[in-house]
Write a protein that holds these residues in place. Structure first.
Motif, PDB file in Angstrom:
ATOM      1  N   TYR A   2      47.717  39.749  41.951  1.00 35.03           N
ATOM      2  CA  TYR A   2      47.472  40.220  43.196  1.00 35.03           C
ATOM      3  C   TYR A   2      45.966  40.547  43.038  1.00 35.03           C
ATOM      4  CZ  TYR A   2      52.667  41.190  43.514  1.00 35.03           C
ATOM      5  OH  TYR A   2      53.830  40.996  43.527  1.00 35.03           O
ATOM      6  N   LEU A   3      45.259  40.228  43.989  1.00 30.34           N
ATOM      7  CA  LEU A   3      43.694  40.200  44.150  1.00 30.34           C
ATOM      8  C   LEU A   3      43.228  41.006  45.436  1.00 30.34           C
ATOM      9  CD1 LEU A   3      42.647  36.665  43.173  1.00 30.34           C
ATOM     10  CD2 LEU A   3      42.842  38.408  41.670  1.00 30.34           C
ATOM     11  N   GLY A   4      42.244  41.783  45.116  1.00 33.03           N
ATOM     12  CA  GLY A   4      41.590  42.502  46.100  1.00 33.03           C
ATOM     13  C   GLY A   4      40.255  42.803  45.866  1.00 33.03           C
ATOM     14  N   THR A   5      39.446  43.065  47.068  1.00 32.79           N
ATOM     15  CA  THR A   5      38.115  43.451  46.716  1.00 32.79           C
ATOM     16  C   THR A   5      37.844  44.786  47.658  1.00 32.79           C
ATOM     17  OG1 THR A   5      37.279  42.080  48.927  1.00 32.79           O
ATOM     18  CG2 THR A   5      37.307  41.094  46.698  1.00 32.79           C
ATOM     19  N   PRO A   6      36.577  45.391  47.151  1.00 33.29           N
ATOM     20  CA  PRO A   6      36.304  46.577  47.967  1.00 33.29           C
ATOM     21  C   PRO A   6      36.007  46.237  49.477  1.00 33.29           C
ATOM     22  CG  PRO A   6      34.979  46.653  46.017  1.00 33.29           C
ATOM     23  CD  PRO A   6      35.717  45.191  46.022  1.00 33.29           C
ATOM     24  N   ASP A   7      35.806  45.154  49.842  1.00 28.51           N
ATOM     25  CA  ASP A   7      35.755  44.866  51.264  1.00 28.51           C
ATOM     26  C   ASP A   7      37.102  44.986  52.159  1.00 28.51           C
ATOM     27  OD1 ASP A   7      32.907  44.550  50.977  1.00 28.51           O
ATOM     28  OD2 ASP A   7      33.098  42.402  51.118  1.00 28.51           O
ATOM     29  N   ARG A  64      34.158  44.602  36.249  1.00 25.90           N
ATOM     30  CA  ARG A  64      34.839  44.518  37.629  1.00 25.90           C
ATOM     31  C   ARG A  64      35.345  43.115  37.708  1.00 25.90           C
ATOM     32  NH1 ARG A  64      33.351  48.350  42.028  1.00 25.90           N
ATOM     33  NH2 ARG A  64      35.459  48.609  43.072  1.00 25.90           N
ATOM     34  N   ASN A  65      36.522  43.242  38.205  1.00 18.76           N
ATOM     35  CA  ASN A  65      37.180  41.788  38.829  1.00 18.76           C
ATOM     36  C   ASN A  65      38.072  42.124  40.205  1.00 18.76           C
ATOM     37  OD1 ASN A  65      39.875  42.306  37.811  1.00 18.76           O
ATOM     38  ND2 ASN A  65      39.179  42.036  35.752  1.00 18.76           N
ATOM     39  N   GLU A  66      38.623  41.233  40.681  1.00 16.81           N
ATOM     40  CA  GLU A  66      39.415  41.220  41.774  1.00 16.81           C
ATOM     41  C   GLU A  66      40.818  41.469  41.592  1.00 16.81           C
ATOM     42  OE1 GLU A  66      38.397  38.121  44.116  1.00 16.81           O
ATOM     43  OE2 GLU A  66      36.241  38.513  44.418  1.00 16.81           O
ATOM     44  N   MET A  67      41.309  41.453  40.170  1.00 16.39           N
ATOM     45  CA  MET A  67      42.624  41.455  40.006  1.00 16.39           C
ATOM     46  C   MET A  67      43.074  43.160  40.210  1.00 16.39           C
ATOM     47  SD  MET A  67      43.267  39.221  36.678  1.00 16.39           S
ATOM     48  CE  MET A  67      41.628  39.720  35.698  1.00 16.39           C
ATOM     49  N   THR A  68      44.311  43.211  41.123  1.00 14.03           N
ATOM     50  CA  THR A  68      44.868  44.636  41.138  1.00 14.03           C
ATOM     51  C   THR A  68      46.114  44.904  40.732  1.00 14.03           C
ATOM     52  OG1 THR A  68      45.610  43.915  43.484  1.00 14.03           O
ATOM     53  CG2 THR A  68      43.270  44.676  43.308  1.00 14.03           C
ATOM     54  N   GLY A  69      47.012  43.718  40.444  1.00  8.00           N
ATOM     55  CA  GLY A  69      48.242  43.715  40.108  1.00  8.00           C
ATOM     56  C   GLY A  69      48.853  42.501  39.691  1.00  8.00           C
ATOM     57  N   TYR A  70      49.919  42.828  38.811  1.00  2.00           N
ATOM     58  CA  TYR A  70      50.673  41.273  38.551  1.00  2.00           C
ATOM     59  C   TYR A  70      52.200  41.544  38.647  1.00  2.00           C
ATOM     60  CZ  TYR A  70      52.261  43.134  34.200  1.00  2.00           C
ATOM     61  OH  TYR A  70      52.764  43.757  33.025  1.00  2.00           O
ATOM     62  N   VAL A  71      52.770  40.178  38.750  1.00  2.00           N
ATOM     63  CA  VAL A  71      54.200  40.040  38.682  1.00  2.00           C
ATOM     64  C   VAL A  71      54.442  38.857  37.931  1.00  2.00           C
ATOM     65  CG1 VAL A  71      54.537  39.155  40.774  1.00  2.00           C
ATOM     66  CG2 VAL A  71      56.449  40.376  39.810  1.00  2.00           C
TER      67      VAL A  71
END
Length: 110
Positions: A2-7, A64-71
């Motif tokens: 799962y990826l996400g950025t501050p934007d 910092r990277n864009e990874m926010t979670g995983y499954v």
């Protein structure tokens, strides 16, 4: 992944605390439903990811990277695994950017 950025959080700016809480509850319910629907193919339920440290020949540093979670899921093909995440709550309800699907390759043997 799962990826996400501050934007992506900008979509939540201006929401009241009550609206944020309502969206979180809606998102977690949808996420739980997705997990339940796919429980037979879950290899690892994964979870959220926190701060990142980078280790290289220069030492350890904060990055910092864009990874926010995983499954981790098991599917008939890479394409089939990717299709599992179409319209996923990570980006339809929560402010996530996308889901990237990678194959877990076997370790090469000599």
């Amino acid at each position: 992944m799962y990826l996400g950025t501050p934007d992506t959080m900008k979509g939540w700016e201006g929401l009241t605390e009550e609206q944020c809480q309502q969206r979180i509850e809606e998102g977690m319910a949808a996420w739980g439903s997705w997990m339940e629907k796919h429980r037979d193919i879950l290899v690892a339920e994964g979870g959220p990811l926190g701060k990142t440290k980078r280790v290289d020949p220069s030492g350890v540093s904060d990055v910092r990277n864009e990874m926010t979670g995983y499954v981790i899921v098991q599917a008939e093909s890479h394409e089939a695994a990717a299709r599992l995440f179409e319209n996923h709550p990570h980006f339809t309800i929560f402010p996530g950017d996308c889901v990237e699907v990678m194959e877990c390759m076997p370790i090469p043997t000599a």
